[in-house]
Motif scaffolding. Structure first.
Motif, PDB file in Angstrom:
ATOM      1  N   LEU A 254      14.807 -33.830  10.841  1.00  0.00           N
ATOM      2  CA  LEU A 254      13.521 -34.391  11.246  1.00  0.00           C
ATOM      3  C   LEU A 254      12.348 -33.667  10.599  1.00  0.00           C
ATOM      4  CD1 LEU A 254      14.167 -34.862  15.090  1.00  0.00           C
ATOM      5  CD2 LEU A 254      14.448 -36.547  13.255  1.00  0.00           C
ATOM      6  N   VAL A 255      12.622 -32.555   9.918  1.00  0.00           N
ATOM      7  CA  VAL A 255      11.579 -31.682   9.399  1.00  0.00           C
ATOM      8  C   VAL A 255      11.860 -31.338   7.944  1.00  0.00           C
ATOM      9  CG1 VAL A 255      10.668 -29.323   9.545  1.00  0.00           C
ATOM     10  CG2 VAL A 255      10.963 -30.664  11.625  1.00  0.00           C
ATOM     11  N   LYS A 256      10.822 -31.364   7.120  1.00  0.00           N
ATOM     12  CA  LYS A 256      10.891 -30.811   5.768  1.00  0.00           C
ATOM     13  C   LYS A 256      10.065 -29.523   5.771  1.00  0.00           C
ATOM     14  CE  LYS A 256       9.725 -31.654   0.911  1.00  0.00           C
ATOM     15  NZ  LYS A 256       9.026 -32.548  -0.047  1.00  0.00           N
ATOM     16  N   PRO A 257      10.713 -28.364   5.771  1.00  0.00           N
ATOM     17  CA  PRO A 257       9.988 -27.093   5.940  1.00  0.00           C
ATOM     18  C   PRO A 257       8.904 -26.892   4.883  1.00  0.00           C
ATOM     19  CG  PRO A 257      12.366 -26.760   6.034  1.00  0.00           C
ATOM     20  CD  PRO A 257      12.152 -28.156   5.552  1.00  0.00           C
ATOM     21  N   HIS A 258       7.849 -26.206   5.273  1.00  0.00           N
ATOM     22  CA  HIS A 258       6.756 -25.881   4.358  1.00  0.00           C
ATOM     23  C   HIS A 258       7.027 -24.526   3.725  1.00  0.00           C
ATOM     24  CE1 HIS A 258       4.374 -28.620   7.223  1.00  0.00           C
ATOM     25  NE2 HIS A 258       4.564 -29.285   6.102  1.00  0.00           N
ATOM     26  N   LYS A 259       7.506 -24.545   2.489  1.00  0.00           N
ATOM     27  CA  LYS A 259       7.841 -23.328   1.762  1.00  0.00           C
ATOM     28  C   LYS A 259       6.943 -23.200   0.520  1.00  0.00           C
ATOM     29  CE  LYS A 259      11.545 -21.619   3.932  1.00  0.00           C
ATOM     30  NZ  LYS A 259      11.592 -20.214   4.429  1.00  0.00           N
ATOM     31  N   PRO A 260       6.557 -21.970   0.161  1.00  0.00           N
ATOM     32  CA  PRO A 260       5.636 -21.792  -0.962  1.00  0.00           C
ATOM     33  C   PRO A 260       6.162 -22.267  -2.305  1.00  0.00           C
ATOM     34  CG  PRO A 260       5.780 -19.785   0.357  1.00  0.00           C
ATOM     35  CD  PRO A 260       6.863 -20.704   0.829  1.00  0.00           C
ATOM     36  N   ASP A 261       7.497 -22.280  -2.488  1.00  0.00           N
ATOM     37  CA  ASP A 261       8.047 -22.651  -3.789  1.00  0.00           C
ATOM     38  C   ASP A 261       8.246 -24.148  -3.958  1.00  0.00           C
ATOM     39  OD1 ASP A 261       9.978 -22.320  -1.768  1.00  0.00           O
ATOM     40  OD2 ASP A 261      11.596 -22.237  -3.238  1.00  0.00           O
ATOM     41  N   GLN A 262       7.918 -24.951  -2.938  1.00  0.00           N
ATOM     42  CA  GLN A 262       7.937 -26.399  -3.132  1.00  0.00           C
ATOM     43  C   GLN A 262       6.830 -26.758  -4.125  1.00  0.00           C
ATOM     44  OE1 GLN A 262       8.996 -26.999   1.573  1.00  0.00           O
ATOM     45  NE2 GLN A 262       7.530 -28.411   0.650  1.00  0.00           N
ATOM     46  N   ASP A 263       7.107 -27.701  -5.018  1.00  0.00           N
ATOM     47  CA  ASP A 263       6.159 -28.018  -6.087  1.00  0.00           C
ATOM     48  C   ASP A 263       4.777 -28.369  -5.546  1.00  0.00           C
ATOM     49  OD1 ASP A 263       8.064 -27.544  -7.983  1.00  0.00           O
ATOM     50  OD2 ASP A 263       8.604 -29.660  -8.270  1.00  0.00           O
ATOM     51  N   ASP A 264       4.728 -29.248  -4.537  1.00  0.00           N
ATOM     52  CA  ASP A 264       3.424 -29.672  -4.032  1.00  0.00           C
ATOM     53  C   ASP A 264       2.695 -28.534  -3.328  1.00  0.00           C
ATOM     54  OD1 ASP A 264       5.330 -29.662  -2.034  1.00  0.00           O
ATOM     55  OD2 ASP A 264       4.570 -31.445  -1.004  1.00  0.00           O
ATOM     56  N   GLU A 265       3.438 -27.695  -2.602  1.00  0.00           N
ATOM     57  CA  GLU A 265       2.815 -26.575  -1.907  1.00  0.00           C
ATOM     58  C   GLU A 265       2.333 -25.521  -2.897  1.00  0.00           C
ATOM     59  OE1 GLU A 265       2.710 -26.298   2.081  1.00  0.00           O
ATOM     60  OE2 GLU A 265       2.261 -28.119   0.967  1.00  0.00           O
ATOM     61  N   GLN A 266       3.140 -25.230  -3.917  1.00  0.00           N
ATOM     62  CA  GLN A 266       2.738 -24.236  -4.905  1.00  0.00           C
ATOM     63  C   GLN A 266       1.495 -24.700  -5.664  1.00  0.00           C
ATOM     64  OE1 GLN A 266       5.889 -22.896  -7.468  1.00  0.00           O
ATOM     65  NE2 GLN A 266       4.554 -21.592  -8.699  1.00  0.00           N
ATOM     66  N   GLN A 267       1.449 -25.982  -6.004  1.00  0.00           N
ATOM     67  CA  GLN A 267       0.276 -26.516  -6.704  1.00  0.00           C
ATOM     68  C   GLN A 267      -0.975 -26.391  -5.844  1.00  0.00           C
ATOM     69  OE1 GLN A 267       1.316 -30.508  -7.873  1.00  0.00           O
ATOM     70  NE2 GLN A 267       3.005 -29.816  -9.177  1.00  0.00           N
ATOM     71  N   ARG A 268      -0.850 -26.686  -4.564  1.00  0.00           N
ATOM     72  CA  ARG A 268      -2.000 -26.598  -3.660  1.00  0.00           C
ATOM     73  C   ARG A 268      -2.483 -25.156  -3.541  1.00  0.00           C
ATOM     74  NH1 ARG A 268      -2.306 -24.798   1.123  1.00  0.00           N
ATOM     75  NH2 ARG A 268      -0.063 -24.904   1.575  1.00  0.00           N
ATOM     76  N   ILE A 269      -1.541 -24.222  -3.384  1.00  0.00           N
ATOM     77  CA  ILE A 269      -1.884 -22.802  -3.239  1.00  0.00           C
ATOM     78  C   ILE A 269      -2.576 -22.285  -4.499  1.00  0.00           C
ATOM     79  CG2 ILE A 269      -0.896 -20.484  -3.035  1.00  0.00           C
ATOM     80  CD1 ILE A 269       1.337 -21.875  -1.290  1.00  0.00           C
ATOM     81  N   GLU A 270      -2.042 -22.634  -5.660  1.00  0.00           N
ATOM     82  CA  GLU A 270      -2.622 -22.168  -6.918  1.00  0.00           C
ATOM     83  C   GLU A 270      -3.982 -22.805  -7.173  1.00  0.00           C
ATOM     84  OE1 GLU A 270       0.483 -23.034  -9.669  1.00  0.00           O
ATOM     85  OE2 GLU A 270       1.587 -21.172  -9.256  1.00  0.00           O
ATOM     86  N   ALA A 271      -4.144 -24.052  -6.765  1.00  0.00           N
ATOM     87  CA  ALA A 271      -5.438 -24.714  -6.924  1.00  0.00           C
ATOM     88  C   ALA A 271      -6.512 -24.052  -6.067  1.00  0.00           C
ATOM     89  CB  ALA A 271      -5.319 -26.192  -6.558  1.00  0.00           C
ATOM     90  N   ALA A 272      -6.083 -23.430  -4.963  1.00  0.00           N
ATOM     91  CA  ALA A 272      -7.020 -22.734  -4.081  1.00  0.00           C
ATOM     92  C   ALA A 272      -7.267 -21.296  -4.520  1.00  0.00           C
ATOM     93  CB  ALA A 272      -6.481 -22.747  -2.653  1.00  0.00           C
TER      94      ALA A 272
END
Length: 424
Positions: A254-272
Motif C-alpha cells: 500500500l506504500v511506496k517508501p520515500h527514499k533519497p535514492d529514488q530518481d524523483d526524490e533525488q532530483q527534487r533534493i538536488e534542485a533544492a
C-alpha cells in the motif's frame, strides 16, 4: 448494533466504580496548545486515563467525546495572552484539570442513566507489539482508534477505524506529537467527509507544519496511517514505514517508501540545493535516510512533509491489514511475513493475539536491531487456518480422544475490553 445486555452491565459497573475513585492530576504534554491541539490532547489524555482504569470497550470513546464536548463550550477561559490573534493559545494545565472533572461528571451521570450506545461490530481482532530492540532509546510511537465515529461524535458515516505508526529519529518528540494529533487533524480537515484521500494528505502536512512551528528539538518522524472507512482503506505516509493488505494469503503493498535514492526524490533534493550521499545508506546531505518526514525543521527544504496516499478496496477476500516501521521491512519481504503469519497461526499455541510478536521475533532473528512496531488488524472475512495437532502422548494413561480446539484470539471487544495501547 446496540450494546448487548452484558456490555451494558459491564459499562454500568465501571461507571459506578469510577465515580468513587480519586482523581489524580493529568500531566500535559505541552505547556500551551493551539485550538486544534486542545481537542487532540484532551481526547488522548482522556482515553489513556480511562484505559488505566480498565474502561470496557469503546465506552472510553463515548466518555471522552462527551467530556470534551462539554469542556469545549467554555474554552475561552483557558486563553493565554498572545500577540498573535490568528493563533490563540490555551493553558494546558487548566484545560486538563477541568477535563478530569468533566470525565468524572459524565461517568456519574451515565451511571444513573446510561445513554444509548452502539458498537459497529462485536469484535475487532488486533495484534500489536513494539520493542526497543538493540537501540539505546525507543523512538517509535503508534496510535489507533477502532471506532472513529464514536470518539469524535460523527454521524452519517460508515464505520471508520484508524491505525498509525510513527518511527522517530533524532529524538521522540516529533513521533509523540504526531501520534497524538494526526487523527484529530484528519477528522477536522475540511475535506474529510467528501475526500478522505485529500484530507489524509492535508492532515500530514498540517501535522508537519505544527511540529516545525513548535519549540521542539530538531527531531523528525516517518508516518504511516490507515483510515478504514466502509469498503475502502486510505493509507497516507511520509518516509519508509509501510503498510500492506493481504487477500487470500496474497500481499499487496500500500506504500511506496520515500527514499533519497529514488530518481524523483533525488532530483527534487538536488534542485533544492541538497545532495544525496552514501553513508551506510543513501542519505539526504549524508544524514537522513528518508527523503520525506514530519518534523526535521532544519532540513525541511530537502526533507519535505508532503505525504502520498493510496486507496485500496475491501473486496470481501481480505485476511488482514498490517502496518510496520522500517525495522521490519528492511529484513523481511511481504511474502516472508505472510508465511510467518501462516506458520504462527498453524503452530500449537499460535494465536491472532501474538502474530505481531511473531513477526518481530522473525525480523530480529534476521538481523534487525532497529526499534520495531507492528500492528495487524484482521478482517472478519479472514478464515483462521487449522492448527497442527499437538504431538501424540507416549503416556498410555492419557486419554487420546482429545477434542480439537481452535486457537484463541485476543480481540478488541468494542463493547467489552478495549485493549488499546497508549501511544506515548
Amino acid at each position: 448494533m446496540e450494546f448487548s445486555e452484558t456490555a451494558k452491565a459491564n459499562a454500568l459497573k465501571f461507571l459506578e466504580e469510577v465515580a468513587s475513585k480519586e482523581r489524580p492530576s493529568l500531566a500535559p504534554h505541552y505547556p500551551q496548545l493551539c485550538l486544534a491541539e486542545v481537542e487532540a490532547e484532551c481526547l488522548d489524555q482522556a482515553k489513556n486515563y480511562l484505559a488505566k482504569l480498565s474502561c470496557p470497550g469503546i465506552l472510553s470513546y463515548y466518555i471522552s467525546c462527551e467530556a470534551f464536548k462539554r469542556l469545549s463550550t467554555s474554552l475561552d477561559k483557558y486563553l493565554l495572552p498572545s500577540e498573535e490573534e490568528s493563533r490563540p493559545m490555551y493553558n494546558s494545565d487548566g484545560v486538563l484539570s477541568d477535563l478530569l472533572i468533566e470525565l468524572h461528571s459524565v461517568c456519574e451521570e451515565w451511571a444513573a442513566s446510561l445513554p444509548l450506545m452502539t458498537a459497529p461490530v462485536d469484535k475487532v481482532d488486533l495484534s500489536i507489539f513494539a520493542i526497543k530492540n538493540t537501540r539505546r532509546k525507543m523512538e517509535d510511537r503508534h496510535a489507533l482508534c477502532v471506532d472513529v465515529n464514536a470518539l469524535f461524535g460523527l454521524k452519517d458515516y460508515p464505520h471508520q477505524a484508524y491505525y498509525s505508526i510513527f518511527d522517530g529519529h533524532i529524538g521522540v518528540e516529533a513521533a509523540s506529537y504526531a501520534a497524538i494529533t494526526l487523527l484529530t487533524n484528519l477528522v477536522r480537515h475540511e475535506l474529510f467527509k467528501d475526500d478522505p484521500e485529500g484530507a489524509l494528505k492535508g492532515a500530514i502536512k498540517v501535522t508537519d507544519d505544527n511540529v516545525c512551528s513548535k519549540n521542539l528539538p530538531r527531531s523528525g518522524t516517518t508516518a504511516v496511517a490507515c483510515l478504514q472507512r466502509g469498503n475502502k482503506v486510505y493509507t497516507g505516509w511520509v518516509g519508509d514505514s509501510q503498510a500492506m493488505i493481504v487477500r487470500n494469503s496474497v500481499p499487496t503493498q500500500l506504500v511506496k517508501p520515500h527514499k533519497p535514492d529514488q530518481d524523483d526524490e533525488q532530483q527534487r533534493i538536488e534542485a533544492a540545493g541538497g545532495v544525496v550521499l552514501w553513508n551506510g545508506a543513501w542519505r539526504v546531505n549524508g544524514n537522513l535516510s528518508v527523503s520525506r518526514a514530519i518534523g526535521d525543521a532544519p532540513d525541511k527544504k530537502f526533507v519535505i512533509g508532503v505525504g502520498d496516499v493510496s486507496v485500496a478496496d475491501i473486496e470481501g477476500t481480505e485476511d488482514y491489514l498490517m502496518l510496520a516501521c522500517d525495522g521490519i521491512w528492511d529484513v523481511l519481504s511481504m511474502e516472508e511475513i505472510v508465511t510467518c503469519v501462516q506458520a504462527h497461526l498453524t503452530s500449537p499455541g499460535g494465536s491472532k493475539q501474538t502474530v505481531a510478536k511473531a513477526i518481530i521475533q522473525l525480523a530480529k532473528s534476521e538481523g534487525s536491531g532497529d526499534n520495531m512496531t507492528v500492528i495487524v488488524s484482521f478482517f472478519s472475512t479472514f478464515i483462521l487456518p487449522i492448527q497442527d495437532p499437538p504431538p501424540a502422548s507416549t503416556d498410555a494413561s492419557v486419554d487420546t480422544q482429545l477434542s480439537e480446539e481452535k486457537p484463541s484470539a485476543e480481540k478488541v471487544d468494542t463493547s467489552g475490553q478495549e485493549g488499546e495501547t497508549p501511544s506515548n
